[in-house]
Motif scaffolding. Structure first.
Motif, PDB file in Angstrom:
ATOM      1  N   MET A   1      43.932  39.112  56.773  1.00 26.46           N
ATOM      2  CA  MET A   1      43.270  38.604  55.556  1.00 26.46           C
ATOM      3  C   MET A   1      42.231  39.612  55.087  1.00 26.46           C
ATOM      4  SD  MET A   1      40.968  35.137  55.040  1.00 26.46           S
ATOM      5  CE  MET A   1      42.345  34.056  55.318  1.00 26.46           C
ATOM      6  N   PRO A   2      42.220  39.991  53.787  1.00 22.08           N
ATOM      7  CA  PRO A   2      41.201  40.913  53.295  1.00 22.08           C
ATOM      8  C   PRO A   2      39.809  40.361  53.530  1.00 22.08           C
ATOM      9  CG  PRO A   2      42.949  40.595  51.678  1.00 22.08           C
ATOM     10  CD  PRO A   2      43.183  39.596  52.759  1.00 22.08           C
ATOM     11  N   ARG A   3      38.840  41.307  53.715  1.00 22.19           N
ATOM     12  CA  ARG A   3      37.476  40.883  54.041  1.00 22.19           C
ATOM     13  C   ARG A   3      36.901  39.970  52.968  1.00 22.19           C
ATOM     14  NH1 ARG A   3      32.782  45.199  55.268  1.00 22.19           N
ATOM     15  NH2 ARG A   3      34.021  45.489  57.128  1.00 22.19           N
ATOM     16  N   CYS A   4      37.145  40.310  51.678  1.00 26.53           N
ATOM     17  CA  CYS A   4      36.544  39.506  50.618  1.00 26.53           C
ATOM     18  C   CYS A   4      37.059  38.063  50.657  1.00 26.53           C
ATOM     19  CB  CYS A   4      36.811  40.138  49.254  1.00 26.53           C
ATOM     20  SG  CYS A   4      38.566  40.317  48.861  1.00 26.53           S
ATOM     21  N   LEU A   5      38.387  37.883  50.973  1.00 27.06           N
ATOM     22  CA  LEU A   5      38.930  36.532  51.027  1.00 27.06           C
ATOM     23  C   LEU A   5      38.409  35.777  52.233  1.00 27.06           C
ATOM     24  CD1 LEU A   5      42.650  37.185  49.995  1.00 27.06           C
ATOM     25  CD2 LEU A   5      40.746  36.374  48.579  1.00 27.06           C
ATOM     26  N   LEU A   6      38.209  36.507  53.336  1.00 28.25           N
ATOM     27  CA  LEU A   6      37.648  35.868  54.522  1.00 28.25           C
ATOM     28  C   LEU A   6      36.258  35.352  54.234  1.00 28.25           C
ATOM     29  CD1 LEU A   6      37.682  35.164  57.503  1.00 28.25           C
ATOM     30  CD2 LEU A   6      36.915  37.493  58.000  1.00 28.25           C
ATOM     31  N   TYR A   7      35.432  36.186  53.570  1.00 23.78           N
ATOM     32  CA  TYR A   7      34.082  35.744  53.244  1.00 23.78           C
ATOM     33  C   TYR A   7      34.109  34.529  52.327  1.00 23.78           C
ATOM     34  CZ  TYR A   7      31.500  39.617  55.309  1.00 23.78           C
ATOM     35  OH  TYR A   7      30.929  40.490  56.177  1.00 23.78           O
ATOM     36  N   LEU A   8      35.006  34.556  51.336  1.00 23.19           N
ATOM     37  CA  LEU A   8      35.057  33.439  50.404  1.00 23.19           C
ATOM     38  C   LEU A   8      35.409  32.146  51.127  1.00 23.19           C
ATOM     39  CD1 LEU A   8      36.829  35.019  47.308  1.00 23.19           C
ATOM     40  CD2 LEU A   8      34.425  34.379  47.540  1.00 23.19           C
ATOM     41  N   SER A   9      36.322  32.218  52.093  1.00 26.64           N
ATOM     42  CA  SER A   9      36.687  31.010  52.817  1.00 26.64           C
ATOM     43  C   SER A   9      35.526  30.514  53.664  1.00 26.64           C
ATOM     44  CB  SER A   9      37.900  31.292  53.701  1.00 26.64           C
ATOM     45  OG  SER A   9      37.595  32.239  54.703  1.00 26.64           O
ATOM     46  N   SER A 374      23.415  28.394  36.018  1.00 26.67           N
ATOM     47  CA  SER A 374      23.591  28.916  34.661  1.00 26.67           C
ATOM     48  C   SER A 374      25.013  28.731  34.146  1.00 26.67           C
ATOM     49  CB  SER A 374      23.258  30.404  34.631  1.00 26.67           C
ATOM     50  OG  SER A 374      24.199  31.142  35.419  1.00 26.67           O
ATOM     51  N   GLY A 375      25.952  28.467  35.053  1.00 25.30           N
ATOM     52  CA  GLY A 375      27.352  28.381  34.657  1.00 25.30           C
ATOM     53  C   GLY A 375      28.061  29.721  34.643  1.00 25.30           C
ATOM     54  N   LEU A 376      27.350  30.827  34.900  1.00 29.35           N
ATOM     55  CA  LEU A 376      27.960  32.154  34.920  1.00 29.35           C
ATOM     56  C   LEU A 376      28.703  32.383  36.231  1.00 29.35           C
ATOM     57  CD1 LEU A 376      25.035  34.214  33.333  1.00 29.35           C
ATOM     58  CD2 LEU A 376      27.142  33.436  32.221  1.00 29.35           C
ATOM     59  N   ASP A 377      29.620  33.336  36.209  1.00 30.45           N
ATOM     60  CA  ASP A 377      30.451  33.640  37.377  1.00 30.45           C
ATOM     61  C   ASP A 377      29.714  34.612  38.301  1.00 30.45           C
ATOM     62  OD1 ASP A 377      32.354  34.348  39.220  1.00 30.45           O
ATOM     63  OD2 ASP A 377      33.829  35.067  37.767  1.00 30.45           O
ATOM     64  N   PRO A 378      29.379  34.209  39.537  1.00 27.82           N
ATOM     65  CA  PRO A 378      28.658  35.107  40.434  1.00 27.82           C
ATOM     66  C   PRO A 378      29.505  36.278  40.922  1.00 27.82           C
ATOM     67  CG  PRO A 378      29.319  33.140  41.617  1.00 27.82           C
ATOM     68  CD  PRO A 378      29.655  32.905  40.168  1.00 27.82           C
ATOM     69  N   PHE A 379      30.835  36.186  40.766  1.00 26.41           N
ATOM     70  CA  PHE A 379      31.714  37.220  41.299  1.00 26.41           C
ATOM     71  C   PHE A 379      32.142  38.244  40.258  1.00 26.41           C
ATOM     72  CE2 PHE A 379      32.441  33.397  43.860  1.00 26.41           C
ATOM     73  CZ  PHE A 379      32.155  33.892  45.124  1.00 26.41           C
ATOM     74  N   ALA A 380      31.945  37.955  38.974  1.00 30.52           N
ATOM     75  CA  ALA A 380      32.518  38.806  37.929  1.00 30.52           C
ATOM     76  C   ALA A 380      32.030  40.245  38.019  1.00 30.52           C
ATOM     77  CB  ALA A 380      32.197  38.221  36.553  1.00 30.52           C
ATOM     78  N   ALA A 381      30.712  40.433  38.057  1.00 27.04           N
ATOM     79  CA  ALA A 381      30.168  41.792  38.086  1.00 27.04           C
ATOM     80  C   ALA A 381      30.524  42.500  39.391  1.00 27.04           C
ATOM     81  CB  ALA A 381      28.661  41.756  37.892  1.00 27.04           C
ATOM     82  N   MET A 382      30.569  41.755  40.499  1.00 30.33           N
ATOM     83  CA  MET A 382      30.912  42.373  41.777  1.00 30.33           C
ATOM     84  C   MET A 382      32.367  42.823  41.786  1.00 30.33           C
ATOM     85  SD  MET A 382      28.866  40.207  44.695  1.00 30.33           S
ATOM     86  CE  MET A 382      29.402  38.571  44.212  1.00 30.33           C
ATOM     87  N   HIS A 383      33.248  42.028  41.200  1.00 32.81           N
ATOM     88  CA  HIS A 383      34.648  42.405  41.142  1.00 32.81           C
ATOM     89  C   HIS A 383      34.829  43.657  40.298  1.00 32.81           C
ATOM     90  CE1 HIS A 383      36.147  38.053  42.114  1.00 32.81           C
ATOM     91  NE2 HIS A 383      35.721  38.711  43.169  1.00 32.81           N
ATOM     92  N   GLU A 384      34.085  43.782  39.214  1.00 30.10           N
ATOM     93  CA  GLU A 384      34.173  44.953  38.366  1.00 30.10           C
ATOM     94  C   GLU A 384      33.769  46.203  39.141  1.00 30.10           C
ATOM     95  OE1 GLU A 384      32.294  46.825  34.249  1.00 30.10           O
ATOM     96  OE2 GLU A 384      31.730  44.812  34.922  1.00 30.10           O
ATOM     97  N   ARG A 385      32.686  46.112  39.913  1.00 28.64           N
ATOM     98  CA  ARG A 385      32.250  47.266  40.706  1.00 28.64           C
ATOM     99  C   ARG A 385      33.264  47.621  41.776  1.00 28.64           C
ATOM    100  NH1 ARG A 385      26.915  48.356  39.266  1.00 28.64           N
ATOM    101  NH2 ARG A 385      26.994  47.903  37.046  1.00 28.64           N
ATOM    102  N   LYS A 386      33.926  46.619  42.347  1.00 28.35           N
ATOM    103  CA  LYS A 386      34.923  46.873  43.379  1.00 28.35           C
ATOM    104  C   LYS A 386      36.047  47.724  42.818  1.00 28.35           C
ATOM    105  CE  LYS A 386      36.798  46.273  47.451  1.00 28.35           C
ATOM    106  NZ  LYS A 386      36.204  46.863  48.669  1.00 28.35           N
ATOM    107  N   GLN A 387      36.422  47.496  41.569  1.00 33.53           N
ATOM    108  CA  GLN A 387      37.491  48.248  40.943  1.00 33.53           C
ATOM    109  C   GLN A 387      37.089  49.688  40.663  1.00 33.53           C
ATOM    110  OE1 GLN A 387      38.361  45.955  37.450  1.00 33.53           O
ATOM    111  NE2 GLN A 387      39.210  44.237  38.592  1.00 33.53           N
ATOM    112  N   GLN A 388      35.779  49.974  40.645  1.00 34.04           N
ATOM    113  CA  GLN A 388      35.301  51.319  40.350  1.00 34.04           C
ATOM    114  C   GLN A 388      35.156  52.174  41.589  1.00 34.04           C
ATOM    115  OE1 GLN A 388      31.659  50.367  38.363  1.00 34.04           O
ATOM    116  NE2 GLN A 388      32.655  49.619  36.529  1.00 34.04           N
ATOM    117  N   GLN A 389      35.395  51.616  42.764  1.00 27.47           N
ATOM    118  CA  GLN A 389      35.230  52.377  44.001  1.00 27.47           C
ATOM    119  C   GLN A 389      36.429  53.282  44.264  1.00 27.47           C
ATOM    120  OE1 GLN A 389      34.069  49.787  47.238  1.00 27.47           O
ATOM    121  NE2 GLN A 389      33.033  48.460  45.818  1.00 27.47           N
TER     122      GLN A 389
END
Length: 389
Positions: A1-9, A374-389
């Protein structure tokens, strides 16, 4: 299982977010004890040692320096929501967690942090583990407290690009946040959120990020089998008078919290970063940066203030290259006296890398809220940065 999915679970367990909004936890985070006054006090095995950090050369059973605690569970949990909420940025696109992601050692996995509009900020995002013990913040040591540090990225035009007035307006507009602030600060006189409450909550959350149960710690507390033979060899090299790693990266925090000029190279095409020279108006500190902790270092590549090195072996090779070998001829730096020419073998460098891997402890990684007030997505900005690595 990818680390990010493990953390989410894992993060989905025990959250206090409910269908109609959020409530704050009333229990302290792991490793903290709730006192009779309702505050969270840190408890570690290092409390049983009375030797002072820095005594000797990297002794294993050494006491920790003074630390920040005494926040309430509600203040810590409020800080958790704020830390992951893009609402704190001027345009709602960045959160503190954008550059300090739990799955990346509370760094961002990039050579240099990216701010607003993906601007290169020139320095790597430092890890936030064990900031409760630190007395200075930022690579150039320009902030003296977690509260002061928080204001840097919040109000920088290059980073989160907010203003004090804009931050308060955004938070006070959200009734969910006003309710949470009432929970965290029950003795407040006003129903309006004020800046000091925001800074305190962010400091409370960051001070709760404790990493002191690595395999190294288990070894230090007496469990010899916690480290492999190679890792013990690496520890002995780390502490030796030849390598001298422990003189700056002093256990158990693995930093002496001082500024050091080591002559680390800048990326190609980048000018020399003067670092702490500007903070202290001291030419002798030109190119000087705060000695970072090595806790969870295996999770925070790339390395150095500018992210010049992609892996730990490259870092070891830099230190082994000889005093000042990477400093351009036209640049005059007052290199720290600990920087030498250890001439370690290839095997010894590998053993150092083995040992550094034993400093990993992410067992107390906090939950990422799946939903924010706030209703905002806490993962959106982090996912964007992940794609830039």
């Amino acid at each position: 299982m990818p680390r990010c999915l493990l953390y989410l679970s894992l993060f989905a367990v025990g959250l206090s977010v409910q269908a109609q909004g959020a409530t704050l936890r009333t229990d302290c985070p792991p490793s903290f004890e709730k006192t009779a006054s309702g505050q969270c006090a840190l408890r570690t095995f290092y409390e049983f040692y009375d030797s002072v950090q820095g005594a000797g050369l990297g002794g294993t059973q050494t006491a920790l320096p003074d630390h920040r605690d005494g926040f309430t569970p509600q203040q810590i949990d409020l800080g958790r929501y704020l830390f992951f909420d893009p609402l704190l940025s001027g345009d709602g696109s960045l959160s503190c967690a954008t550059c300090h992601q739990p799955a990346l050692g509370f760094s961002d996995g990039l050579p240099r942090a990216l701010g607003r509009d993906k601007r290169d900020l020139g320095r790597a995002a430092p890890s936030l583990w064990n900031t409760a013990f630190l007395s200075h913040f930022f690579w150039d040591a320009r902030a003296q407290s977690l509260e002061e540090q928080a204001q840097g990225p919040l109000y920088s035009e290059r980073e989160m690009n907010n203003t004090p007035a804009g931050l308060l307006a955004a938070l006070n507009t959200e009734e969910a946040y006003r309710a949470l602030f009432r929970e965290a600060y029950p003795d407040r006189r006003s129903d309006k959120i004020v800046l000091e409450e925001v800074y305190t909550a962010l400091a409370a959350f960051q001070a709760s990020l404790i990493s002191l149960n690595s395999r190294y710690d288990q070894y230090a507390h007496g469990y010899h089998d916690a480290l492999s033979e190679h890792e013990i060899e690496g520890l002995n090299i780390f502490r030796s008078f030849v390598a001298r790693c422990a003189e700056c990266h002093t256990p158990p925090l693995f930093t002496n919290q001082q500024v050091a000029v080591i002559g680390a190279p800048e990326p190609e095409g980048y000018p020399v970063d003067i670092g702490a020279e500007r903070t202290y108006n001291a030419p002798r500190l030109r190119g000087g940066f705060k000695v970072p902790t090595l806790r969870n270092i295996a999770s925070t590549a790339p390395y150095m203030h500018s992210g010049r090195f992609n892996d730990l072996l490259s870092v070891m090779e830099f230190y082994n290259g000889g005093r000042g070998h990477a400093v351009p001829e036209e640049v005059d730096l007052h290199l720290h006296w600990h920087i030498s020419s250890p001439n370690l073998s290839t095997d010894e460098l590998a053993r150092l890398v083995d040992f550094l891997g034993a400093l990993t402890d992410e067992s107390l990684t906090p939950d990422i809220p799946p939903r924010l007030p706030s209703g905002l997505d806490p993962f959106a900005a982090m996912h964007e940065r992940k794609q830039q690595q």
